[in-house]
Scaffold this active site. Structure first.
Site, PDB file in Angstrom:
ATOM      1  CB  THR A  96      -0.924   0.002   1.245  1.00 16.31           C
ATOM      2  OG1 THR A  96      -0.123   0.089   2.422  1.00 16.31           O
ATOM      3  CG2 THR A  96      -1.795  -1.247   1.307  1.00 16.31           C
ATOM      4  CE  LYS A 125       9.928   4.640   0.437  1.00 19.00           C
ATOM      5  NZ  LYS A 125      10.340   5.131  -0.816  1.00 19.00           N
ATOM      6  CB  VAL A 152      16.911  -0.056   1.284  1.00 18.16           C
ATOM      7  CG1 VAL A 152      18.117   0.877   1.289  1.00 18.16           C
ATOM      8  CG2 VAL A 152      16.527  -0.380   2.724  1.00 18.16           C
ATOM      9  CD  GLU A 209       8.218   8.173  -3.036  1.00 22.11           C
ATOM     10  OE1 GLU A 209       7.192   7.833  -2.474  1.00 22.11           O
ATOM     11  OE2 GLU A 209       9.053   7.350  -3.475  1.00 22.11           O
ATOM     12  CE  LYS A 224      14.268   4.892  -0.835  1.00 22.42           C
ATOM     13  NZ  LYS A 224      14.408   5.559  -2.146  1.00 22.42           N
ATOM     14  N   GLY A 321      11.045   1.513  -9.678  1.00 18.33           N
ATOM     15  CA  GLY A 321      10.525   0.944 -10.931  1.00 18.33           C
ATOM     16  C   GLY A 321       9.618  -0.245 -10.650  1.00 18.33           C
TER      17      GLY A 321
HETATM   18  N1  HSE Z   1      10.996   8.226  -5.223  1.00 17.07           N
HETATM   19  C1  HSE Z   1      11.969   7.223  -4.929  1.00 17.07           C
HETATM   20  C2  HSE Z   1      13.238   7.597  -5.665  1.00 17.07           C
HETATM   21  C3  HSE Z   1      11.462   5.876  -5.352  1.00 17.07           C
HETATM   22  O1  HSE Z   1      13.240   8.549  -6.448  1.00 17.07           O
HETATM   23  O2  HSE Z   1      14.267   6.969  -5.424  1.00 17.07           O
HETATM   24  C4  HSE Z   1      11.732   4.704  -4.478  1.00 17.07           C
HETATM   25  O3  HSE Z   1      11.778   4.901  -3.118  1.00 17.07           O
END
Ligand code: HSE
Length: 342
Positions: A96, A125, A152, A209, A224, A321
């Site tokens: 989700t 996360k 991560v 995001e 992360k 991705g």
């Molecule tokens: N928005 C994140 C990035 C995607 O640009 O790395 C994965 O967490």
């Protein structure tokens, strides 16, 4: 393994495609024959069938009208909680949307799943940042698997790699480029794109995001690095313990000036063991071209572990991705499948 998929956005669709594409090799090489018996998503619909769903048919329905309500079999309309509790799945695949402030809805759903003695794999996360120890304890108490590689660097191995191969090795420091959007923007600005143009392209590529502030202002990288610190270095950090600065503080002029000196701006997330405890930060840094992290361009991510035994170990690869994050779930499922078989 019987799977229930909670959330059917990009990530779980990536997993379904891989399960179909790799069916034979998963069976032959890993004795892995998963059956997807339930899917629950508040937007595209929910279906449960005790004997298993036809993945090809689910993907075809999604392709056709982004909905699974016309699936010709099974019970429809169960919400995520009912699906977790009442479907016959032994493993919950939770994907989700991430919420770094509350962890919801994933956090409550993962708790429910673990308390009901289901294995959990997730790419979310929020729950890991906010409640890693609590969730891990519930999983251990109930003797079920709990994996979250995709939180991560998507499918690029970090957690599973370190946990399964850095045995007896102490990680003293980690530095990484952990946000693809920020790195993509910085790289494109080096070849003359404006910040706005580069961000637009990153969104088009689907790596940013939904709220790209999390990428730009460093919060995604902070999440992360908290996960890395708490899971691999024995930390107990919260996001508020991380000093966070984003790439919005770097100007086009700064980038061009650094380039003239053969240097590159990168958004670096780092965590270090010190005498006064574990310290983590996220900030843009100017790296010389001798630094291997300076060579990481575009949406690629990288992580460098400084260890007591092997010096520096660096891993780089995609950090986002559909296929890449779907693979993170697959690698976690294989991990649980293997550990349960041994
Ligand atoms: N928005 C994140 C990035 C995607 O640009 O790395 C994965 O967490």
């Amino acid at each position: 393994m019987k799977l229930a998929l909670i959330g059917l956005g990009t990530v779980n669709r990536g997993l379904l495609e891989l399960l179909l594409e790799k069916k034979d090799i998963l069976q032959k090489e890993y004795n892995f024959n998963p059956l997807v018996t339930a899917i629950s998503d508040p937007v595209v619909g929910s279906v449960f069938s005790e004997k298993g769903l036809n993945i090809e048919e689910i993907l075809a329905l999604l392709q056709k009208d982004n909905n699974i309500k016309d699936y010709p079999d099974g019970v429809k309309g169960w919400d995520s909680e009912k699906t977790i509790k009442e479907a016959n799945a032994d493993t919950i695949v939770e994907a989700t949307p991430t919420n770094l402030k509350t962890g919801e809805p994933g956090l409550s759903l993962i708790r429910t799943a673990l308390n009901n003695k289901k294995n959990v794999v997730t790419t979310n996360k929020g729950p890991i940042v906010l409640a890693y120890r609590e969730l891990k304890d519930i999983a251990s108490k109930n003797d079920v698997g709990f994996r979250f590689e995709g939180t991560v660097l998507s499918g690029t191995p970090v957690i599973n790699l370190a946990e399964s191969t850095f045995k007896g090795i102490e990680i003293k420091e980690v530095r990484g480029i952990m946000n693809g959007t920020a790195n993509y923007i910085l790289t494109k600005m080096e070849i003359g794109l404006s910040y706005e143009e580069a961000l637009k392209k990153a969104r088009k590529k689907g790596i940013a995001e939904e709220q790209p502030e999390a990428d730009i202002k460093g919060w995604d990288s902070a999440a992360k690095i908290v996960i890395v610190a708490n899971v691999l270095m024995g930390g107990d950090l919260k996001i508020k313990d991380v000093s966070v600065k984003g790439i919005d503080t770097v100007t086009e002029k700064d980038i061009i000036k650094a380039l003239k000196d053969h240097k590159h701006w990168k958004l670096i997330a780092s965590v270090k063991k010190t005498e006064s405890g574990i310290i983590a930060s996220v900030a843009p840094e100017i790296l010389s071209d001798q630094d291997p992290l300076s060579k990481i361009t575009g949406s690629i991510n990288a992580i460098n572990f400084t260890t007591d035994t092997l010096g520096n170990i660096m891993v780089s690869g995609p950090g986002a991705g559909k296929r890449e994050t779907g693979y993170a779930l697959l690698s976690d499922l294989l991990y649980i499948n293997k550990t349960r078989c041994i």
